[in-house]
Design an enzyme around this catalytic site. Structure first.
Site, PDB file in Angstrom:
ATOM      1  N   SER A  16      -2.903   5.711  -5.705  1.00 40.42           N
ATOM      2  CA  SER A  16      -4.284   6.174  -5.846  1.00 40.42           C
ATOM      3  C   SER A  16      -4.578   7.433  -5.020  1.00 40.42           C
ATOM      4  O   SER A  16      -5.726   7.844  -4.926  1.00 40.42           O
ATOM      5  CB  SER A  16      -5.268   5.052  -5.486  1.00 40.42           C
ATOM      6  N   GLU A  31       0.803  -1.227   0.000  1.00 42.12           N
ATOM      7  CA  GLU A  31       0.000   0.000   0.000  1.00 42.12           C
ATOM      8  C   GLU A  31       0.843   1.288   0.000  1.00 42.12           C
ATOM      9  O   GLU A  31       0.572   2.200  -0.764  1.00 42.12           O
ATOM     10  CB  GLU A  31      -0.944   0.015   1.213  1.00 42.12           C
TER      11      GLU A  31
HETATM   12  N1  HBI Z   1     -10.980  -7.220   0.291  1.00 38.63           N
HETATM   13  N2  HBI Z   1     -11.587  -6.410  -1.772  1.00 38.63           N
HETATM   14  C1  HBI Z   1     -10.692  -6.497  -0.787  1.00 38.63           C
HETATM   15  N3  HBI Z   1      -9.506  -5.831  -0.897  1.00 38.63           N
HETATM   16  C2  HBI Z   1      -8.579  -5.899   0.091  1.00 38.63           C
HETATM   17  O1  HBI Z   1      -7.506  -5.296  -0.036  1.00 38.63           O
HETATM   18  C3  HBI Z   1      -8.850  -6.659   1.242  1.00 38.63           C
HETATM   19  C4  HBI Z   1     -10.081  -7.312   1.306  1.00 38.63           C
HETATM   20  N4  HBI Z   1     -10.368  -8.044   2.375  1.00 38.63           N
HETATM   21  C5  HBI Z   1      -9.460  -8.239   3.432  1.00 38.63           C
HETATM   22  C6  HBI Z   1      -8.211  -7.472   3.338  1.00 38.63           C
HETATM   23  N5  HBI Z   1      -7.955  -6.755   2.286  1.00 38.63           N
HETATM   24  C7  HBI Z   1      -7.300  -7.483   4.516  1.00 38.63           C
HETATM   25  O2  HBI Z   1      -7.482  -8.616   5.272  1.00 38.63           O
HETATM   26  C8  HBI Z   1      -5.797  -7.258   4.337  1.00 38.63           C
HETATM   27  O3  HBI Z   1      -5.170  -7.441   5.584  1.00 38.63           O
HETATM   28  C9  HBI Z   1      -5.100  -8.059   3.370  1.00 38.63           C
HETATM   29 FE    FE Z   2      -5.413  -1.669  -1.214  1.00 42.64          FE
END
Ligand code: HBI
Ligand code: FE
Length: 276
Positions: A202, A182
């Site tokens: 972004s 990120e």
């Molecule tokens: N869902 N669509 C989406 N995008 C993400 O980045 C995302 C998620 N669900 C869970 C999540 N990230 C987190 O658990 C992070 O810790 C990876």
């Molecule tokens: Fe993200």
């Protein structure tokens, strides 16, 4: 393991924007490419504005990814981009209605599928939106998946995340994702430091802050330090870790005894990013 129905009720209760009522069991949906002229205009505005910055501030590998996938003309068709991406690193895209639970998110990463939100922010939200939308997911995350070492890291993160969380590592591995996928900086031969990471790609204002502000601390990447450093989700970061390369990230993730790091530090208070 939460059911789609229960998760849909939770999201509706929290006022999240996606339509979770049409999810498949793995939380994917159809992209349903029927965007309005206004949505297409928002996409172009976001891309034009952000590309003026990324050309100067983003890491070459990210810009190469944008070039290879061709995302800037219109709202991308997920299947078209998927096909190109699959040819490059074996990754594909799946559409989701927004945030999905952690377990299915990790299963998608493990199988080299990146979940992309199928809706776009409104014109009043160009600068900030709480939930990740298609601009964050697509413009931010997807270009880097064209880079083999980063693509491998993301898969391995998906494979190991659930097991490391069971060891009490939830906060520590979330910090790793936060400070790499990120919000990150990366070295580029013969160039000033460049930005990397979907949160920066972004964000119009934080991208400039991260690279150019004297208040943004640039800290050498060290996986143990990253996993111990706290973060806040609704402010600019105070520290950005500097990766030498994606290979460094992948190899550190592969070759470090993460279970031992978690055992040692999981109950410690986080390090303060303002003084790191
Ligand atoms: N869902 N669509 C989406 N995008 C993400 O980045 C995302 C998620 N669900 C869970 C999540 N990230 C987190 O658990 C992070 O810790 C990876
Ligand atoms: Fe993200």
């Amino acid at each position: 393991n939460i059911s789609v129905e229960a998760y849909a009720r939770e999201c509706a209760a929290q006022g999240l924007r996606g339509n979770y009522s049409v999810c498949r069991p793995d939380f994917t949906v159809e992209q349903s490419y029927d965007y309005s002229n206004e949505e297409q205009e928002v996409w172009r505005i976001l891309c034009d504005r952000q590309t003026r910055l990324t050309r100067r501030l983003a890491h070459r590998s990210y810009l190469d990814g944008v070039e290879a996938l061709g995302l800037l003309e219109k709202i991308p068709d997920f299947d078209e981009v998927s096909e190109k991406l699959h040819g490059l690193t074996g990754w594909q895209l799946v559409a989701v209605p927004g945030l999905i639970p952690a377990e299915p998110f990790f299963v998608h990463l493990t199988n080299r599928r990146f979940p992309v939100t199928n809706w776009l922010r409104r014109k009043e939200e160009l600068d900030y939106i709480v939930e990740p939308d298609m601009f964050h997911d697509f413009f931010g995350h997807v270009p880097a998946l064209t880079q083999p070492a980063f693509a491998d890291f993301m898969q391995q993160y998906g494979e190991r995340a659930a097991g490391l969380i069971e060891l009490g590592g939830h906060d520590m591995i979330s910090r790793l994702y936060w400070y790499t996928a990120e919000y990150s900086l990366m070295q580029e031969p013969g160039q000033p430091l460049k930005a990397f990471g979907a949160g920066l790609m972004s964000s119009y204002s934080e991208l400039q802050f991260a690279v150019e502000s004297p208040d943004a601390h640039h800290v050498p990447f060290d996986i143990a330090t990253v996993m111990r450093t706290g973060y806040e989700i609704d402010k600019f970061q105070r520290a950005y870790f500097v990766l030498p390369s994606f290979e460094t990230l992948r190899d550190a993730f592969q070759n470090t005894d993460l279970a031992a790091l978690i055992a040692r530090y999981k109950d410690d208070p986080p390090l303060d990013p303002a003084t790191i």
